[in-house]
Structures are given as C-alpha cells and as structure tokens.
Scaffold this motif. Structure first.
Motif, PDB file in Angstrom:
ATOM      1  N   ILE A  68      31.359 -21.273  46.840  1.00 24.54           N
ATOM      2  CA  ILE A  68      30.232 -22.212  46.796  1.00 24.54           C
ATOM      3  C   ILE A  68      30.079 -22.884  48.152  1.00 24.54           C
ATOM      4  O   ILE A  68      31.032 -23.420  48.705  1.00 24.54           O
ATOM      5  CB  ILE A  68      30.434 -23.251  45.677  1.00 24.54           C
ATOM      6  CG1 ILE A  68      30.236 -22.553  44.332  1.00 24.54           C
ATOM      7  CG2 ILE A  68      29.439 -24.403  45.830  1.00 24.54           C
ATOM      8  CD1 ILE A  68      30.398 -23.450  43.150  1.00 24.54           C
ATOM      9  N   ASP A  69      28.840 -22.805  48.692  1.00 26.68           N
ATOM     10  CA  ASP A  69      28.531 -23.388  49.987  1.00 26.68           C
ATOM     11  C   ASP A  69      27.181 -24.088  49.842  1.00 26.68           C
ATOM     12  O   ASP A  69      26.164 -23.427  49.618  1.00 26.68           O
ATOM     13  CB  ASP A  69      28.478 -22.261  51.044  1.00 26.68           C
ATOM     14  CG  ASP A  69      28.143 -22.795  52.433  1.00 26.68           C
ATOM     15  OD1 ASP A  69      27.889 -24.005  52.563  1.00 26.68           O
ATOM     16  OD2 ASP A  69      28.130 -21.991  53.380  1.00 26.68           O
ATOM     17  N   VAL A  70      27.180 -25.407  49.947  1.00 22.09           N
ATOM     18  CA  VAL A  70      25.930 -26.145  49.704  1.00 22.09           C
ATOM     19  C   VAL A  70      24.860 -25.807  50.753  1.00 22.09           C
ATOM     20  O   VAL A  70      23.673 -25.987  50.506  1.00 22.09           O
ATOM     21  CB  VAL A  70      26.144 -27.682  49.666  1.00 22.09           C
ATOM     22  CG1 VAL A  70      26.842 -28.086  48.382  1.00 22.09           C
ATOM     23  CG2 VAL A  70      26.914 -28.177  50.872  1.00 22.09           C
ATOM     24  N   GLU A  71      25.299 -25.308  51.908  1.00 25.80           N
ATOM     25  CA  GLU A  71      24.316 -24.923  52.933  1.00 25.80           C
ATOM     26  C   GLU A  71      23.622 -23.606  52.567  1.00 25.80           C
ATOM     27  O   GLU A  71      22.534 -23.328  53.039  1.00 25.80           O
ATOM     28  CB  GLU A  71      25.009 -24.770  54.302  1.00 25.80           C
ATOM     29  CG  GLU A  71      25.680 -26.033  54.819  1.00 25.80           C
ATOM     30  CD  GLU A  71      24.696 -27.182  55.019  1.00 25.80           C
ATOM     31  OE1 GLU A  71      23.547 -26.914  55.403  1.00 25.80           O
ATOM     32  OE2 GLU A  71      25.087 -28.341  54.758  1.00 25.80           O
ATOM     33  N   LYS A  72      24.303 -22.814  51.773  1.00 27.70           N
ATOM     34  CA  LYS A  72      23.718 -21.521  51.375  1.00 27.70           C
ATOM     35  C   LYS A  72      23.698 -21.434  49.847  1.00 27.70           C
ATOM     36  O   LYS A  72      24.617 -20.859  49.243  1.00 27.70           O
ATOM     37  CB  LYS A  72      24.556 -20.370  51.935  1.00 27.70           C
ATOM     38  CG  LYS A  72      24.423 -20.207  53.444  1.00 27.70           C
ATOM     39  CD  LYS A  72      25.331 -19.082  53.909  1.00 27.70           C
ATOM     40  CE  LYS A  72      25.460 -19.120  55.417  1.00 27.70           C
ATOM     41  NZ  LYS A  72      26.643 -18.420  55.896  1.00 27.70           N
ATOM     42  N   PRO A  73      22.666 -22.039  49.238  1.00 26.62           N
ATOM     43  CA  PRO A  73      22.640 -22.061  47.768  1.00 26.62           C
ATOM     44  C   PRO A  73      22.559 -20.658  47.169  1.00 26.62           C
ATOM     45  O   PRO A  73      21.952 -19.762  47.749  1.00 26.62           O
ATOM     46  CB  PRO A  73      21.381 -22.872  47.449  1.00 26.62           C
ATOM     47  CG  PRO A  73      20.577 -22.871  48.688  1.00 26.62           C
ATOM     48  CD  PRO A  73      21.503 -22.702  49.834  1.00 26.62           C
ATOM     49  N   LYS A  74      23.213 -20.495  46.034  1.00 31.16           N
ATOM     50  CA  LYS A  74      23.147 -19.198  45.354  1.00 31.16           C
ATOM     51  C   LYS A  74      23.218 -19.407  43.849  1.00 31.16           C
ATOM     52  O   LYS A  74      23.664 -20.462  43.382  1.00 31.16           O
ATOM     53  CB  LYS A  74      24.269 -18.282  45.838  1.00 31.16           C
ATOM     54  CG  LYS A  74      25.674 -18.837  45.671  1.00 31.16           C
ATOM     55  CD  LYS A  74      26.739 -17.802  45.988  1.00 31.16           C
ATOM     56  CE  LYS A  74      26.974 -17.530  47.451  1.00 31.16           C
ATOM     57  NZ  LYS A  74      28.005 -18.398  48.055  1.00 31.16           N
TER      58      LYS A  74
END
Lengths: 388, 96
Positions: free
Chosen positions: A200-206
């Motif tokens: 999980i990376d808030v800069e790269k939502p998925k």
C-alpha cells in the motif's frame, strides 16, 4: 543466551509470545477460553511493556478485518479467538488467506455449539482448514510461546505471505499453568526481523483484490497454491533456525516413544500430551507402541508422515474432531497415506469431544485391547469414553 | 477489467486506476443522453454529477459525453437544471 523461567498458563505464554514478537496492532473480541490471552496483552500495553495499538472491535469479523488492514499497511498484527468467534470470522479468514496477508491468530480450541460448551474440541479450527491459513497445533505452554514467535517468521517470509493459526486446547492448555522458558527480547529480535509490507502506497492508489475474470482468478489460485507448497519447506527452515538459537526442536510431526513400533498413536494438541503419558506406560510394560504427534496440520506433512509410518502395522488415530461420520484428522491421515508404499491399517477413535477427559489410563487400556486384535479388520469409528 | 489493466503482482491481485479499467461500459447503455446545445447554460453540473467521469468539460463550451464509457444511467439528465439533457432510446442508433 539467557531464558527466564516463569509459571505461565497457555494463554499467558501466547501473550508473552506476542509481546516478544513486538506485534504492533492487536484487534480482538473476548470469548472464553481466549479471554485471558487478550486481557494479558491489554495489560502489557497498559503498562507500556508492549508498544502496540489495541483496537476494541464490535465482533470477531471486524477483529480480523482490522488485522488484515493493519498487516497490509505494514504493521505486525495479532488476534485470537475460539469456536463461535472463529466461525463469525470465516469470511475474513478467506480474505486473509487467499489475499496473502501475514496475520497471526491464536485459536484456543473450543467445542462449537450446540449444545453450548466452553471446553476443548478441535472441530472449530479444523473446520477452517480450507481457508488458506497455515495451522499449527501445540501440545504444551512452552510450545505455544515458541510457536507464536515462529509463526510470524513463517507468515512474513516473502516466499510464503500467508496467515498462521496457532491452535491450542481451551483450558487444558489455555488455563493450565506450567513452567515456561521466556526468551530474552534481544534474542527474539535477532531471530525475527521487523515486518514491512510496501503493497500500500498512498502516493500510488490502487484497488486491492479487484474483480478478475476466470482466467486470471485461476492464475491467482495457482500462485496461492505454489506459496502454500513452498510454506512446507519454510516451516522446516524456521524450525531449524529456532532450534539453533533457542535449543528447542520442533518439526511438522513429532515422533515419541518407540521409533519403529508395531502401533503408532496419532494425535494433536493436548490429546497428544495424554498419549505421551500412555506411551510411557506402555513402553515400560514392553508394548511396542509409539506416538506421532501432528504439529503442522496445514500444509499437511504428507511426505514426513508416509516416512514415519513405514514398518508400523497399525495407526490408532485419536480424533478430537468430528466431520459427520468420521474424525477430521483420520480423513486427513488416511488421505495422506493412500498413495504411500507402506500403508498401515487405520483404527479410528473419537476422543475428548466437548472437553471430555482423555486420560492416559483410558488410552493405555484401549491400546492394549487393540493390540490383541490388531490382525483383525478395522471395524469403523470407535468412540472412546474416559472416566475422569 | 481489461486483461492488461489487471496487474499480476508477484503474490496478490490489484488493479490500478485507469481509463476504462472496467471495460467498454458504453455497450451497457439502453438510453443515450443527448445534450440540447441551445438550452445548455454550460454550468457543468452534469460533469460534476456523472458517477463514471464520462463527461468532458471544456472552458466556455458545451460539455461532451464520452459514449465509449457512458452507461446511460441518466443521472446527468435528472440533475440538469435547464432540462438540456434528454435520454433517448439507444435502439435509434442500432442500424446507423
């Protein structure tokens, strides 16, 4: 390496395991006989001995959902439950298992209602055998503490990334105090590195666990299956690593008593402890009997079991679970041996359901009775009654 | 759910936000929204309300609807304050 001797119940031993593993998020809903486990963890947090977030949730379903979220976010998560609570969790069990989320959960085994009953039976944990969780059954308090620590290492291994259930019997283990060696924090730290998960990376939502068409779903099932297979050797690796650091040897199965006996008892959890006492008595009197304790139920150690039973005439399976007309352990053992070169006879016993006492005396009698008839054809499932 | 849009991560499944990540949803449409340009005040409320982001707005111009992805839900027609969007039967365009 220094270890402190403490007198701990199984639940307290599990709580120490969680503390030493430096779990960061605990979400749990109380249920007998698990309650004192999560109470002890809450106490550790309140005293500042464990730096973790304790999330009070409204149900077991939410407890596991919170742990899944925490684990995906990169925190080491822990929960614990029993029987009805485990059943309420079931949907989330699959999300964690097939979603490849490393969560560790203590399952303090308890009979499923009806009739309402708080004592131990393995049916609750074994009914969840298809949810994609690794399942380990402990038979004493030391093993509970050690296994919680090992469980995180197995679960978080990048080759595995699967949740682990650490199962032990309600009351017989959870509420019974024994001497337990508690390892030093620094030793556990060097065995178990911090957990991280960069999914999980808030800069790269998925969108995680999105809808997929059948071809992709099939592919993901296969990726899961490969990890489940790999986990068997990772478990072995972790057992060896633990042994080399702490000196306590664990295996997927444990062989006790005579190594090449005529008859092997097969048992899990605290039933195996009674079976060990029975084997001691029988060996002293000269009876050719040993015990195979199944510690790892998922993945099932088929190969090890096939090798262990070679030369034995019969297996006496002591099943503390019931699947309609047969014990669950019996089904599993029979399945594992079907393609083996050496196939001993299988005598199936149902014991200790709903917490009924499984005394070593009753096992000694049953085995002596059986040894006289071991050449006969097994006559189906036997219900073994124990007097207190 | 177009195949290339589903990323096969090394151990678990996820999808990344992208245009058309749920496929060519325009084919689901039973009613087609038509903007009556003379009635449109270019307030862009339709753009704001469209749940699928299929309305394209351009400064000082009448908005356009991307029929490749518009599912024809009719939210825009319902919300338009000047009744400038009408929903017409998709069958009208069947043989054209």
């Amino acid at each position: 390496m220094v270890e402190q001797v403490e007198v701990l119940t199984g639940n307290a031993a599990a709580a120490y395991g969680v503390k030493l593993s430096r779990a960061q998020v605990i979400a749990a809903y109380p249920i007998t006989p698990q309650t004192t486990l999560v109470e002890r963890i809450a106490e550790f947090i309140a005293k500042g001995e464990l730096k973790a977030e304790y999330i009070k949730v409204e149900s077991e379903h939410s407890a596991l959902a919170a742990c899944i979220g925490a684990s995906l976010g990169g925190a080491r998560a822990f929960t614990a439950t029993s029987a009805q609570g485990l059943l309420l969790m079931q949907e989330m069990l699959f999300w964690a298992g097939y979603g490849r989320t490393p969560v560790v959960m203590a399952v303090v085994t308890r009979a499923i209602a009806p009739p309402w009953n708080m004592w131990s039976e393995h049916t609750d944990a074994l009914a969840q055998r298809d949810t994609g969780w690794i399942q380990i059954f402990c038979h004493n308090n030391q093993e509970v503490l050690d296994t919680i620590i090992q469980a995180y290492k197995i679960s978080e291994d990048k080759r595995v990334m699967l949740p682990v259930m650490v199962c032990f019997d309600g009351f017989e283990i959870s509420h019974t105090a024994e001497n337990v060696l508690v390892p030093e924090q620094s030793d556990v730290d060097s065995f178990l590195p911090p957990y991280n998960n960069d999914l999980i990376d808030v800069e790269k939502p998925k969108l995680l666990w999105n809808g997929v068409y059948p071809e992709d779903a099939f592919k993901f099932r296969f990726i899961f299956y490969e990890a489940a297979q790999r986990s068997l050797s990772v478990v072995e690796e972790v057992h060896y690593d633990f042994y080399s650091r702490f000196g306590r040897r664990y295996g997927a199965i444990e062989i006790y008593g005579e190594c090449e006996p005529k008859v092997f008892l097969v048992a899990m959890g605290s039933v195996a402890s009674s079976a060990k006492a029975a084997v001691d008595v029988l060996n002293r009197e000269g009876y050719p009997v040993g015990l195979i304790r199944i510690r790892l139920f998922r993945p099932f150690p088929t190969f090890e079991l096939q090798r262990a039973v070679e030369g034995a005439e019969a297996l006496v399976i002591l099943d503390r679970s019931l699947s309609f007309t047969r014990g669950i352990l019996s089904t599993e053992v029979a399945g594992a041996l079907y393609n083996a070169k050496w196939r001993p006879k299988i005598f199936e016993y149902i014991v200790g359901l709903g917490g009924a006492v499984v005394s070593h005396k009753s096992l000694v009698e049953a085995v002596k009775h059986l040894l006289a008839r071991v050449d006969e054809k097994p006559k189906g499932v036997v219900w073994l009654k124990s007097e207190g | 759910m177009v195949d290339q849009k589903v990323k096969l991560f090394d151990y678990t499944a996820y999808s990344l936000p992208a245009e058309g990540s749920a496929g060519l949803t325009g084919s689901w449409r039973a009613k087609r929204p038509i903007i009556i340009e003379v009635k449109c005040t270019k307030c862009n409320l339709c753009w704001l309300y469209c749940p699928e982001g299929t309305i394209i707005r351009k400064k000082g111009e009448v908005p356009q609807i991307d029929l490749t992805y518009c599912k024809g839900c009719g939210v825009c027609a319902n919300e338009c304050p000047s009744k400038a969007i009408v929903m017409e039967d998709e069958t009208k365009w069947l043989n054209k």
